[in-house]
Motif scaffolding. Structure first.
Motif, PDB file in Angstrom:
ATOM      1  N   PRO A  27       0.799  -1.233   0.000  1.00  0.00           N
ATOM      2  CA  PRO A  27       0.000   0.000   0.000  1.00  0.00           C
ATOM      3  C   PRO A  27       0.833   1.284   0.000  1.00  0.00           C
ATOM      4  CG  PRO A  27      -0.883  -1.570   1.588  1.00  0.00           C
ATOM      5  CD  PRO A  27       0.433  -2.104   1.135  1.00  0.00           C
ATOM      6  N   PHE A  28       2.112   1.187   0.327  1.00  0.00           N
ATOM      7  CA  PHE A  28       2.986   2.363   0.349  1.00  0.00           C
ATOM      8  C   PHE A  28       3.715   2.563  -0.982  1.00  0.00           C
ATOM      9  CE2 PHE A  28       3.130   0.616   4.785  1.00  0.00           C
ATOM     10  CZ  PHE A  28       2.236   1.529   5.331  1.00  0.00           C
ATOM     11  N   GLY A  29       3.366   1.747  -1.989  1.00  0.00           N
ATOM     12  CA  GLY A  29       4.024   1.871  -3.286  1.00  0.00           C
ATOM     13  C   GLY A  29       5.374   1.202  -3.355  1.00  0.00           C
ATOM     14  N   ILE A  30       5.638   0.285  -2.430  1.00  0.00           N
ATOM     15  CA  ILE A  30       6.930  -0.403  -2.380  1.00  0.00           C
ATOM     16  C   ILE A  30       6.730  -1.842  -2.836  1.00  0.00           C
ATOM     17  CG2 ILE A  30       8.897  -1.042  -0.935  1.00  0.00           C
ATOM     18  CD1 ILE A  30       7.826   1.105   1.089  1.00  0.00           C
ATOM     19  N   GLY A  31       7.499  -2.266  -3.836  1.00  0.00           N
ATOM     20  CA  GLY A  31       7.426  -3.628  -4.333  1.00  0.00           C
ATOM     21  C   GLY A  31       8.586  -4.467  -3.827  1.00  0.00           C
ATOM     22  N   LEU A  32       8.325  -5.740  -3.583  1.00  0.00           N
ATOM     23  CA  LEU A  32       9.369  -6.649  -3.095  1.00  0.00           C
ATOM     24  C   LEU A  32       9.348  -7.923  -3.933  1.00  0.00           C
ATOM     25  CD1 LEU A  32      10.190  -7.475   0.623  1.00  0.00           C
ATOM     26  CD2 LEU A  32      10.220  -9.236  -1.142  1.00  0.00           C
ATOM     27  N   THR A  33      10.507  -8.316  -4.435  1.00  0.00           N
ATOM     28  CA  THR A  33      10.646  -9.554  -5.193  1.00  0.00           C
ATOM     29  C   THR A  33      11.753 -10.404  -4.593  1.00  0.00           C
ATOM     30  OG1 THR A  33       9.871  -8.575  -7.273  1.00  0.00           O
ATOM     31  CG2 THR A  33      11.208 -10.568  -7.444  1.00  0.00           C
ATOM     32  N   ILE A  34      11.441 -11.684  -4.379  1.00  0.00           N
ATOM     33  CA  ILE A  34      12.430 -12.659  -3.933  1.00  0.00           C
ATOM     34  C   ILE A  34      13.058 -13.275  -5.178  1.00  0.00           C
ATOM     35  CG2 ILE A  34      12.807 -14.790  -2.642  1.00  0.00           C
ATOM     36  CD1 ILE A  34      10.036 -14.135  -1.248  1.00  0.00           C
ATOM     37  N   VAL A  35      14.368 -13.109  -5.346  1.00  0.00           N
ATOM     38  CA  VAL A  35      15.075 -13.609  -6.525  1.00  0.00           C
ATOM     39  C   VAL A  35      15.743 -14.933  -6.168  1.00  0.00           C
ATOM     40  CG1 VAL A  35      16.822 -13.110  -8.261  1.00  0.00           C
ATOM     41  CG2 VAL A  35      15.458 -11.241  -7.289  1.00  0.00           C
ATOM     42  N   GLU A  36      15.478 -15.968  -6.980  1.00  0.00           N
ATOM     43  CA  GLU A  36      15.944 -17.313  -6.667  1.00  0.00           C
ATOM     44  C   GLU A  36      16.848 -17.857  -7.776  1.00  0.00           C
ATOM     45  OE1 GLU A  36      12.002 -18.742  -4.178  1.00  0.00           O
ATOM     46  OE2 GLU A  36      11.959 -18.831  -6.380  1.00  0.00           O
ATOM     47  N   PRO A  37      18.125 -17.462  -7.774  1.00  0.00           N
ATOM     48  CA  PRO A  37      19.038 -17.960  -8.815  1.00  0.00           C
ATOM     49  C   PRO A  37      19.407 -19.426  -8.606  1.00  0.00           C
ATOM     50  CG  PRO A  37      19.883 -15.970  -7.720  1.00  0.00           C
ATOM     51  CD  PRO A  37      18.781 -16.515  -6.886  1.00  0.00           C
ATOM     52  N   GLY A  38      19.708 -20.088  -9.713  1.00  0.00           N
ATOM     53  CA  GLY A  38      20.287 -21.418  -9.640  1.00  0.00           C
ATOM     54  C   GLY A  38      21.798 -21.330  -9.506  1.00  0.00           C
ATOM     55  N   ALA A  39      22.465 -22.442  -9.684  1.00  0.00           N
ATOM     56  CA  ALA A  39      23.917 -22.504  -9.502  1.00  0.00           C
ATOM     57  C   ALA A  39      24.634 -21.739 -10.610  1.00  0.00           C
ATOM     58  CB  ALA A  39      24.376 -23.954  -9.490  1.00  0.00           C
ATOM     59  N   ALA A  40      25.597 -20.929 -10.221  1.00  0.00           N
ATOM     60  CA  ALA A  40      26.362 -20.120 -11.172  1.00  0.00           C
ATOM     61  C   ALA A  40      27.791 -19.985 -10.673  1.00  0.00           C
ATOM     62  CB  ALA A  40      25.723 -18.741 -11.331  1.00  0.00           C
ATOM     63  N   PRO A  41      28.754 -19.866 -11.587  1.00  0.00           N
ATOM     64  CA  PRO A  41      30.161 -19.742 -11.189  1.00  0.00           C
ATOM     65  C   PRO A  41      30.505 -18.326 -10.733  1.00  0.00           C
ATOM     66  CG  PRO A  41      29.980 -19.721 -13.572  1.00  0.00           C
ATOM     67  CD  PRO A  41      28.595 -19.969 -13.057  1.00  0.00           C
ATOM     68  N   THR A  42      30.060 -17.973  -9.544  1.00  0.00           N
ATOM     69  CA  THR A  42      30.314 -16.638  -9.000  1.00  0.00           C
ATOM     70  C   THR A  42      31.465 -16.613  -8.011  1.00  0.00           C
ATOM     71  OG1 THR A  42      28.773 -17.010  -7.176  1.00  0.00           O
ATOM     72  CG2 THR A  42      27.876 -16.043  -9.197  1.00  0.00           C
ATOM     73  N   GLY A  43      31.983 -17.789  -7.643  1.00  0.00           N
ATOM     74  CA  GLY A  43      32.991 -17.872  -6.585  1.00  0.00           C
ATOM     75  C   GLY A  43      32.374 -18.132  -5.229  1.00  0.00           C
ATOM     76  N   PHE A  44      31.038 -18.092  -5.136  1.00  0.00           N
ATOM     77  CA  PHE A  44      30.378 -18.322  -3.853  1.00  0.00           C
ATOM     78  C   PHE A  44      30.660 -19.729  -3.349  1.00  0.00           C
ATOM     79  CE2 PHE A  44      26.525 -19.378  -1.284  1.00  0.00           C
ATOM     80  CZ  PHE A  44      26.692 -18.418  -0.302  1.00  0.00           C
ATOM     81  N   GLY A  45      30.649 -20.707  -4.274  1.00  0.00           N
ATOM     82  CA  GLY A  45      30.894 -22.081  -3.875  1.00  0.00           C
ATOM     83  C   GLY A  45      32.268 -22.275  -3.261  1.00  0.00           C
ATOM     84  N   ALA A  46      33.258 -21.578  -3.824  1.00  0.00           N
ATOM     85  CA  ALA A  46      34.620 -21.703  -3.294  1.00  0.00           C
ATOM     86  C   ALA A  46      34.742 -21.086  -1.913  1.00  0.00           C
ATOM     87  CB  ALA A  46      35.601 -21.033  -4.254  1.00  0.00           C
ATOM     88  N   ALA A  47      33.817 -20.163  -1.594  1.00  0.00           N
ATOM     89  CA  ALA A  47      33.871 -19.477  -0.304  1.00  0.00           C
ATOM     90  C   ALA A  47      33.039 -20.173   0.770  1.00  0.00           C
ATOM     91  CB  ALA A  47      33.382 -18.037  -0.478  1.00  0.00           C
ATOM     92  N   LEU A  48      32.405 -21.299   0.414  1.00  0.00           N
ATOM     93  CA  LEU A  48      31.590 -22.000   1.399  1.00  0.00           C
ATOM     94  C   LEU A  48      32.442 -22.456   2.578  1.00  0.00           C
ATOM     95  CD1 LEU A  48      29.416 -24.292  -0.911  1.00  0.00           C
ATOM     96  CD2 LEU A  48      28.622 -22.319   0.408  1.00  0.00           C
ATOM     97  N   ASP A  49      31.954 -22.206   3.774  1.00  0.00           N
ATOM     98  CA  ASP A  49      32.633 -22.680   4.973  1.00  0.00           C
ATOM     99  C   ASP A  49      32.341 -24.174   5.138  1.00  0.00           C
ATOM    100  OD1 ASP A  49      34.172 -22.583   7.204  1.00  0.00           O
ATOM    101  OD2 ASP A  49      32.892 -21.196   8.324  1.00  0.00           O
ATOM    102  N   THR A  50      33.268 -24.876   5.759  1.00  0.00           N
ATOM    103  CA  THR A  50      33.101 -26.316   5.957  1.00  0.00           C
ATOM    104  C   THR A  50      33.430 -26.663   7.404  1.00  0.00           C
ATOM    105  OG1 THR A  50      35.383 -26.758   5.265  1.00  0.00           O
ATOM    106  CG2 THR A  50      33.678 -26.849   3.561  1.00  0.00           C
ATOM    107  N   ALA A  51      33.297 -27.930   7.739  1.00  0.00           N
ATOM    108  CA  ALA A  51      33.601 -28.433   9.073  1.00  0.00           C
ATOM    109  C   ALA A  51      34.153 -29.847   8.930  1.00  0.00           C
ATOM    110  CB  ALA A  51      32.331 -28.424   9.933  1.00  0.00           C
ATOM    111  N   PRO A  52      34.771 -30.380   9.979  1.00  0.00           N
ATOM    112  CA  PRO A  52      35.265 -31.758   9.910  1.00  0.00           C
ATOM    113  C   PRO A  52      34.148 -32.732   9.514  1.00  0.00           C
ATOM    114  CG  PRO A  52      36.134 -30.665  11.847  1.00  0.00           C
ATOM    115  CD  PRO A  52      35.122 -29.731  11.255  1.00  0.00           C
ATOM    116  N   ILE A  53      34.483 -33.633   8.582  1.00  0.00           N
ATOM    117  CA  ILE A  53      33.492 -34.557   8.037  1.00  0.00           C
ATOM    118  C   ILE A  53      33.309 -35.753   8.970  1.00  0.00           C
ATOM    119  CG2 ILE A  53      33.028 -36.157   6.139  1.00  0.00           C
ATOM    120  CD1 ILE A  53      34.503 -34.183   4.308  1.00  0.00           C
ATOM    121  N   MET A  54      32.054 -36.073   9.254  1.00  0.00           N
ATOM    122  CA  MET A  54      31.735 -37.271  10.031  1.00  0.00           C
ATOM    123  C   MET A  54      31.524 -38.438   9.065  1.00  0.00           C
ATOM    124  SD  MET A  54      29.054 -35.624  12.787  1.00  0.00           S
ATOM    125  CE  MET A  54      28.647 -37.240  13.462  1.00  0.00           C
ATOM    126  N   PRO A  55      32.238 -39.542   9.233  1.00  0.00           N
ATOM    127  CA  PRO A  55      32.116 -40.666   8.291  1.00  0.00           C
ATOM    128  C   PRO A  55      30.699 -41.195   8.189  1.00  0.00           C
ATOM    129  CG  PRO A  55      33.364 -41.305  10.259  1.00  0.00           C
ATOM    130  CD  PRO A  55      33.226 -39.821  10.304  1.00  0.00           C
TER     131      PRO A  55
END
Length: 280
Positions: A168-196
């Protein structure tokens, strides 16, 4: 007509690509990031067209201060892009409490803080757009991304409510849902010790698919940035915008599966109504 954009997380990925594209087109950009020196080359090239401030969206007081300053110094801001993000790539038992908190603080609470701080200015301004960068994982789910999903599903629910309240205030909101892309985000993912115990199952399968490249990065980051500009220029305000064939199919499959399961419980759902309402 030129516009002024406020973008979080502009040091890399979609945030940086969008900033470069907008500046080249003549728009003004208020760019925020944790290391402002990353944008020194763009500041030298574009001068006052680019407004830069340090911002960590997990600091609510700083969010309010920076957004207040942007509106005070730039006047009208037409588009808010909530892009800053952080993810930990682990099975549900593997992550530390600190990692979980950082995912939620950045992707959920940080995004909420930006929207709330911006609304104080957008509402009296009488117009504006908010683009909340989510992911296909805001409606679908994949092993090893449980905490990222928790935050993204949460922000999507918040945004769906907010979109109704602010329309009602003239403000629009859109949720953008991209798929997988080579942005470098994957390389920056934090990890933790793997449980077998988890490495032998779906979590390990997902890890190996990403490591060996069989989890494809299908989408062009430049095209995704261009699609955001086109969305704003079109003045269309969809609640959600999937971007990428993987995003489209993953979300469609998830919704179809949920709807089928939902419908299978119809008789049970209706059986618990109070007797006085049973025949209405």
């Amino acid at each position: 007509m030129t516009k002024t954009w406020f973008i979080t997380g502009t040091s890399s990925g979609f945030g940086l690509l969008l900033t470069r594209r907008l500046l080249a087109a003549g728009d003004r950009v208020a760019a925020t990031l944790r290391r402002p020196e990353v944008l020194d080359d763009l500041r030298a090239e574009y001068g006052d067209q680019l407004w830069v401030r340090r911002l960590d969206v997990t600091e609510p007081d700083s969010v309010r201060e920076v957004i207040d300053a942007a509106f005070a110094e730039l006047g009208t801001i037409d588009v808010i892009v909530n892009n800053a993000g952080y993810a930990v790539f682990t099975a549900v038992e593997e992550a530390s409490d600190e990692q979980i908190r950082k995912v939620v603080d950045t992707n959920l609470i940080g995004s909420i803080s930006v929207i709330r701080a911006a609304l104080k200015h957008l509402r009296p301004q009488g117009h504006g757009r908010i683009l909340q960068i989510s992911t296909a994982g805001g409606q679908a789910a994949f092993p090893n991304f449980g905490f990222y999903h928790a935050a993204k599903w949460g922000i999507e629910g918040f945004c769906e409510t907010a979109a109704r309240e602010i329309a009602p205030f003239g403000i629009g909101l859109t949720i953008v849902e991209p798929g997988a892309a080579p942005t470098g985000f994957g390389a920056a993912l934090d990890t933790a010790p793997i449980m077998p115990e988890y490495d032998a199952g779906p979590a390990g399968d997902t890890r190996r698919a990403i490591a060996d490249g069989s989890f494809p990065l299908l989408n062009d980051p430049e095209k995704i940035a261009a699609a955001l500009v086109t969305l704003v220029e079109s003045e269309a305000v969809p609640l959600r915008l999937p971007l990428g064939p993987d995003a489209y199919e993953a979300i469609r499959t998830s919704l179809s599966s949920r709807l089928a399961e939902h419908d299978s419980h119809r008789e049970t759902a209706l059986s618990v109504v109070l007797d006085e309402f049973a025949n209405r």
